[in-house]
Design a protein around this motif. Structure first.
Motif: not given
Length: 366
Positions: A35-36, A41-46
């Motif tokens: 995230h600027l 941290r940007i995470r992918y979640r299911k």
């Protein structure tokens, strides 16, 4: 090296226990999304779309999406009933020359390690048989839930396996080649060969990833709070207006980069300039023409005596004598005519005798 698959090689009735390990590794630098605003941290979640909540791996299964968007569930039990004889076996089906394999089909590479002491002898037997035959083995095997095609070959003292794409997975190069008809001449091919000879000799061990090295320097500088080094701007490629000139320049620059003497460039005949002096043979022709014109002018304007003198010089001795005799006869005739007008018939006889006497000494002088 950690094995990723355990099984056996089926070589006729011979079974060779092996372990499959990766033959390659990636050295590329990976990044994380952040995230600027705060560096988080940007995470992918299911997340389940229907319930809009995150689900765990144990709650996730397989499904096939039909053409209309319908999801057809496929369970592990459904997959277990599929005929997959190569689930734990690398089954050799043929031995072929290595040049029969199109490099477009090659995929990931693996090493096959012998699985224990009992596998040492059959493993060595297969390796030596491949060496002596100068062939490669084509095999089927299953990995990550699907059957694959592979090629076994010898690398030093080990057996390596390259994953192969199925023949129907390789696309034909239709519409890739230029549509325009192009003719390449021998001079262009000679220069291309010279460029290939200059660039072709290199040790592959000397090649390295310059981009990755520069990226590591940037990361190290940022970690130390320093300003990252600026990379030089790449040279802009110009438009290729003259293929021959581009090839000549490429050969010259390639040799200079290797510390060799600059290449000797031989210009083609069609490149020679037209501002050249007139060849000597042409000058000779012009001089001859001028001389002939001068001679004609001199011959036209000269007196009769000059003509006789010129004819006497150019005519052989026999012709000169004949011409003198004719002149003598003509002179005698004129004298006879004049004498007949003044004298009598007797005088004519005397004139004839005088003419004969005068003609004789002239013939002797000739």
């Amino acid at each position: 090296m950690r094995s990723i698959w355990n099984g056996a090689i089926s070589f006729g009735l011979v079974s060779i226990p092996i372990k499959l390990v990766n033959a390659t590794e990636s050295h590329s630098i990976s990044f994380r999304q952040i995230h600027l605003e705060d560096g988080g941290r940007i995470r992918y979640r299911k997340v389940c779309e229907l319930e809009e909540k995150e689900v765990s791996g144990a709650e996730i299964g397989k499904g096939y999406e039909d053409a209309d968007g319908t999801i057809i569930p496929i369970t592990d039990e459904d997959l277990s009933h599929l005929p997959l004889p190569t689930a734990k076996t690398i089954e050799i089906v043929a031995f072929v020359p290595a040049d029969r394999i199109d490099p477009l089909q090659m995929d990931a590479a693996y090493y096959l390690a012998a699985g224990g002491a009992p596998a040492a002898k059959p493993y060595t037997l297969l390796r030596e048989a491949l060496k002596r035959s100068n062939k490669v083995a084509i095999a089927k095997f299953a990995l990550r839930g699907r059957e694959r095609l592979g090629m076994l070959r010898v690398v030093e003292d080990a057996i390596a396996m390259h994953g192969l794409l199925w023949p129907d997975e390789v696309r034909a190069p239709q519409g890739v080649a230029p549509d325009t008809k192009v003719t390449v001449n021998d001079k262009e091919l000679d220069l291309a060969d010279a460029l290939m000879d200059t660039l072709g000799e290199i040790d592959l061990e000397d090649l390295h990833d310059e981009y990755r090295e520069a990226l590591e320097e940037v990361v190290a500088a940022k970690a130390a709070g320093e300003t990252p080094p600026e990379a030089p701007e790449p040279a802009k490629g110009g438009k290729v207006l003259d293929l021959m000139a581009a090839l000549e320049k490429s050969v010259r620059e390639a040799k200079e980069s290797r510390g060799e003497e600059p290449a000797e460039v031989r210009h083609l005949p069609q490149r020679k300039t037209s501002s050249r002096t007139t060849p000597k043979p042409a000058q000779g022709r012009k001089s001859t023409a001028k001389t002939a014109t001068a001679k004609k002018t001199a011959s036209t304007s000269a007196s009769a005596s000059v003509k006789k003198s010129t004819a006497t010089k150019k005519t052989p001795a026999k012709k000169t004598a004949s011409a003198s005799a004719k002149r003598t006869t003509s002179t005698s005739a004129s004298a006879s005519a004049s004498a007949s007008a003044k004298k009598s018939t007797a005088t004519k006889t005397t004139a004839k005798k005088t003419t004969a006497k005068k003609a004789t000494p002239r013939k002797r002088s000739a």
